[in-house]
Write a protein that holds these residues in place. Structure first.
Motif, short mmCIF file in Angstrom:
data_model
loop_
_atom_site.label_atom_id
_atom_site.label_comp_id
_atom_site.label_asym_id
_atom_site.label_seq_id
_atom_site.Cartn_x
_atom_site.Cartn_y
_atom_site.Cartn_z
N HIS A 3 0.85 -1.17 0.00
CA HIS A 3 0.00 0.00 0.00
C HIS A 3 0.89 1.24 0.00
CE1 HIS A 3 -3.17 -2.58 2.28
NE2 HIS A 3 -2.99 -2.96 1.04
N VAL A 4 0.56 2.18 -0.85
CA VAL A 4 1.25 3.47 -0.88
C VAL A 4 0.24 4.52 -0.45
CG1 VAL A 4 2.44 5.20 -2.28
CG2 VAL A 4 2.79 2.77 -2.75
N GLY A 27 1.86 1.22 -11.26
CA GLY A 27 2.59 0.56 -12.34
C GLY A 27 4.02 0.25 -11.97
N ALA A 28 4.64 1.16 -11.25
CA ALA A 28 6.03 0.94 -10.82
C ALA A 28 6.12 -0.27 -9.90
CB ALA A 28 6.57 2.19 -10.13
N LEU A 29 5.15 -0.45 -9.03
CA LEU A 29 5.16 -1.59 -8.12
C LEU A 29 5.04 -2.92 -8.87
CD1 LEU A 29 3.07 -0.23 -5.12
CD2 LEU A 29 5.53 -0.74 -5.17
N GLN A 38 11.09 -13.18 -10.11
CA GLN A 38 9.64 -13.27 -9.97
C GLN A 38 9.06 -11.93 -9.53
OE1 GLN A 38 7.88 -16.18 -10.70
NE2 GLN A 38 9.91 -16.74 -11.46
N ARG A 39 7.88 -11.60 -10.07
CA ARG A 39 7.19 -10.39 -9.61
C ARG A 39 6.90 -10.51 -8.12
NH1 ARG A 39 2.12 -8.43 -12.61
NH2 ARG A 39 1.95 -7.39 -10.62
N VAL A 40 7.09 -9.43 -7.41
CA VAL A 40 6.98 -9.45 -5.95
C VAL A 40 5.55 -9.18 -5.49
CG1 VAL A 40 7.73 -8.30 -3.84
CG2 VAL A 40 9.38 -8.76 -5.66
N LEU A 90 9.62 3.30 -7.01
CA LEU A 90 8.70 4.39 -6.67
C LEU A 90 9.38 5.75 -6.77
CD1 LEU A 90 6.83 2.86 -3.60
CD2 LEU A 90 5.96 3.16 -5.93
N ALA A 91 10.62 5.84 -6.32
CA ALA A 91 11.35 7.11 -6.39
C ALA A 91 11.49 7.56 -7.84
CB ALA A 91 12.71 6.98 -5.73
#
Length: 134
Positions: A3-4, A27-29, A38-40, A90-91
């Motif tokens: 969660h952001v 999208g960045a996540l 593997q996608r996290v 994210l940055a």
């Protein structure tokens, strides 16, 4: 999870598309991978929520200083490398989004990444089933 949460000074609503920022961060996540490639983060678990601060004082409280705080919270168990990769993704997305504003106005940006420990964690709903069909 992840969660952001974005908390920002409200004058940014007139100067940038906060909804587009939310979509960019989501999208960045989706681009974060672990050491095995593997996608996290599962797509259905990603949340990006933004809130303008009704009241604020930035720096000395004078002037039209803007600020945006981004906080990623993820569950425990991910490696330090994954935590760093998530923060970096994210940055980069936030820097790209805010580049036009940074070129013309004072703007403070903070990104923090936090991890558990949760003392209670219940997840329920039907979002995951929607994305499992794709």
């Amino acid at each position: 999870m992840p969660h952001v949460v974005i908390l920002y000074t409200p004058q940014l609503d007139a100067e940038t598309d906060v909804g587009a920022l939310c979509r960019s961060l989501a999208g960045a996540l989706q681009t974060v991978h672990d050491e095995a490639g593997q996608r996290v983060f599962p797509t259905a678990g990603i949340r990006v929520l933004a809130y303008p601060a009704a009241h604020h004082a930035v720096a000395d409280g004078s002037g039209d200083h803007a600020f945006c705080w981004l906080n990623l919270r993820m569950g425990r168990g991910r490696s330090a490398a994954v935590q760093q990769a998530a923060g970096q993704a994210l940055a980069e997305a936030a820097k790209a989004h805010f580049a036009p504003l940074l070129a013309r106005r004072p703007l403070g940006l903070t990104l923090q990444v936090d991890e558990g420990p949760e003392v209670f964690d219940a997840k329920f709903g039907n979002l995951h089933s929607i994305f499992q069909k794709r």
